[in-house]
Design an enzyme around this catalytic site. Structure first.
Site, PDB file in Angstrom:
ATOM      1  N   HIS A  82       0.833  -1.206   0.000  1.00  0.00           N
ATOM      2  CA  HIS A  82       0.000   0.000   0.000  1.00  0.00           C
ATOM      3  C   HIS A  82       0.868   1.257   0.000  1.00  0.00           C
ATOM      4  O   HIS A  82       1.756   1.400   0.829  1.00  0.00           O
ATOM      5  CB  HIS A  82      -0.909  -0.038   1.234  1.00  0.00           C
ATOM      6  CG  HIS A  82      -1.787   1.142   1.388  1.00  0.00           C
ATOM      7  ND1 HIS A  82      -2.760   1.475   0.469  1.00  0.00           N
ATOM      8  CD2 HIS A  82      -1.844   2.089   2.345  1.00  0.00           C
ATOM      9  CE1 HIS A  82      -3.374   2.558   0.868  1.00  0.00           C
ATOM     10  NE2 HIS A  82      -2.834   2.958   2.002  1.00  0.00           N
ATOM     11  N   TYR A 116      10.145  10.999 -22.646  1.00  0.00           N
ATOM     12  CA  TYR A 116       9.500  11.255 -21.352  1.00  0.00           C
ATOM     13  C   TYR A 116       8.334  10.304 -21.085  1.00  0.00           C
ATOM     14  O   TYR A 116       7.383  10.645 -20.399  1.00  0.00           O
ATOM     15  CB  TYR A 116       9.029  12.710 -21.240  1.00  0.00           C
ATOM     16  CG  TYR A 116      10.142  13.711 -21.368  1.00  0.00           C
ATOM     17  CD1 TYR A 116      10.980  13.992 -20.295  1.00  0.00           C
ATOM     18  CD2 TYR A 116      10.370  14.371 -22.575  1.00  0.00           C
ATOM     19  CE1 TYR A 116      12.007  14.907 -20.416  1.00  0.00           C
ATOM     20  CE2 TYR A 116      11.409  15.295 -22.704  1.00  0.00           C
ATOM     21  CZ  TYR A 116      12.221  15.549 -21.620  1.00  0.00           C
ATOM     22  OH  TYR A 116      13.244  16.458 -21.736  1.00  0.00           O
TER      23      TYR A 116
END
Length: 132
Positions: free
Chosen positions: A20, A124
């Protein structure tokens, strides 16, 4: 024997450690090496596999809450490439996408659990995924 989805044992081992709010980087072929995080290099040749190939496999079993991407992605790529990434992101329920400057993007990398390096040549096109 695993017959579907991700078959690479090193990628499976890496993503099994993500918990998490941990992050995972999927990078292009030219992304800098980060000695402080584990890198699994699955690049074979130019554009094989791509960042989206990996993302599309990951999202089958990896609950993604947030994606970071360099804002320069939208100014250096064609509309078609941007649409392909956005369409892939849209298939992830309740995901938020944050585009920030490439220098700020790179500041987030060292805190990731690891990095999967692809053969992608998209300018990118790197992603940081945060698990939910």
């Amino acid at each position: 024997m695993i017959q579907n989805g991700i078959l690479n044992p090193h990628v499976l081992e890496l993503i099994a450690r993500v918990r998490h709010t941990n992050t995972l980087v999927i990078s292009d072929w030219a992304f800098p090496y980060w000695p402080e995080i584990e890198t699994v290099d699955i690049s074979l040749t130019r554009n094989i596999p791509t960042v989206l190939d990996v993302l599309n496999l990951l999202k089958q079993n990896f609950k993604i809450g947030k994606i970071w991407q360099a804002e320069e992605f939208t100014t250096t790529n064609s509309a078609r490439v941007i649409e392909d990434f956005d369409a892939s992101f849209a298939e992830i329920p309740n995901v938020s996408v944050c585009r920030l400057g490439h220098d700020d993007f790179k500041k987030l990398v060292p805190s990731a659990i690891g990095l999967i390096r692809t053969g992608d040549a998209t300018a990118y096109g790197n992603l940081i995924l945060e698990s939910v």
